[in-house]
Design an enzyme around this catalytic site. Structure first.
Site, PDB file in Angstrom:
ATOM      1  N   CYS A  65      -5.463   5.989  -3.940  1.00  0.00           N
ATOM      2  CA  CYS A  65      -4.750   4.718  -3.811  1.00  0.00           C
ATOM      3  C   CYS A  65      -3.342   4.938  -4.333  1.00  0.00           C
ATOM      4  O   CYS A  65      -3.154   5.242  -5.517  1.00  0.00           O
ATOM      5  CB  CYS A  65      -5.470   3.632  -4.611  1.00  0.00           C
ATOM      6  SG  CYS A  65      -4.527   2.088  -4.760  1.00  0.00           S
ATOM      7  N   CYS A 124       0.859  -1.179   0.000  1.00  0.00           N
ATOM      8  CA  CYS A 124       0.000   0.000   0.000  1.00  0.00           C
ATOM      9  C   CYS A 124       0.898   1.233   0.000  1.00  0.00           C
ATOM     10  O   CYS A 124       1.623   1.476   0.971  1.00  0.00           O
ATOM     11  CB  CYS A 124      -0.908  -0.004   1.224  1.00  0.00           C
ATOM     12  SG  CYS A 124      -1.944   1.465   1.369  1.00  0.00           S
TER      13      CYS A 124
END
Length: 260
Positions: A199, A74
């Site tokens: 994201c 991430c």
């Protein structure tokens, strides 16, 4: 168990962070992680991270999606965890930490921008209407001329659970080119199973496909529903990208305690 937590966000991508350097949270179950990330019954977040000790580097990043399962890399999470580490007294000019996809460098600029070096990309799989590439997590990238009218939740879910991707899952990004140096990205994230405000790995994937220089250094400015990010990288050719840096804000929202 009483859990002391910190809530961080990077361009609207939000995370619960736990200081696990004494390993007291290593036994958290997927059910407990899912509860902590629940926006109605828990703290609420796109994911949860543990700041853990790791021999040979400054810390280890252990990342869980909101569904409670340990996940792939991430990018915004890595930037937030770097900021958290600095605020916990780990002070470095350049940070070195281990994540699930390998080692990463990170820096905090004088203006508080957090820069995270991503893994090199050595494969871009182009199809007629979309492109697949892995920037630490797998991404489906589709260009559109009307991004604000895309039903990201419905269309993203249909692609993520289609026969081609349902077994391992994929993150689905919709991208609109604003001009040579600026793009807008909206992302449906697997594991969250919803649109997120940004994201990091998705923004990175989209930016690589929007290089304005065929070879050499590129910087692409990226707008998302949650804010502004930028991606710097060296394009070697259409399949190979190196020195990839994801840059943007990472901020503490609040801290507290919760019983689980």
């Amino acid at each position: 168990m009483k859990v002391s937590f910190y809530k961080y966000q990077g361009a609207g991508n939000d995370f619960v962070i736990l200081d696990n350097r004494d390993a007291k949270y290593s036994s958290l179950t997927p059910k407990q992680v899912k509860h902590l990330c629940d926006r109605r019954f828990g703290i609420g977040a796109d994911g949860l991270m543990l700041l853990s000790k790791k021999e040979g580097c400054d810390f280890e990043m252990v990342y869980f999606n909101a569904d409670g399962n340990e996940s792939s890399m991430c990018g915004n999470g890595g930037r937030c965890l770097t900021k958290f580490a600095s605020q916990m007294g780990i002070l470095k000019t350049t940070y070195l930490f281990k994540a699930i996809d390998g080692m990463h460098e990170a820096e905090i600029d004088i203006d508080d921008t957090v820069r995270l070096k991503m893994q090199d990309v050595n494969k871009v799989d182009k199809h007629s209407s979309y492109t697949l590439l892995n920037t630490g997590s797998p991404h489906f990238v589709k260009f559109t001329a009307d991004i604000m009218n895309v039903d990201v939740l419905q269309t993203g879910r249909e692609i993520r659970y289609s026969n081609a991707f349902k077994e391992e899952g994929v993150n689905v990004n919709f991208v609109e080119t604003i001009d040579e140096d600026n793009i807008y990205v909206r992302t449906y994230e697997r594991g969250v199973e919803d649109e997120t405000l940004s994201c990091g790995t998705g923004v990175t994937a989209a930016a690589l496909l929007c290089a304005h220089n065929d070879n050499g250094f590129n910087r692409v400015e990226v707008r998302t529903p949650g804010g502004h990010l930028s991606v710097e990288f060296d394009k070697i050719d259409d399949q190979h990208f190196k020195n990839i840096w994801l840059c943007g804000p990472a901020e503490l929202v609040y801290k507290g305690e919760i019983d689980i």
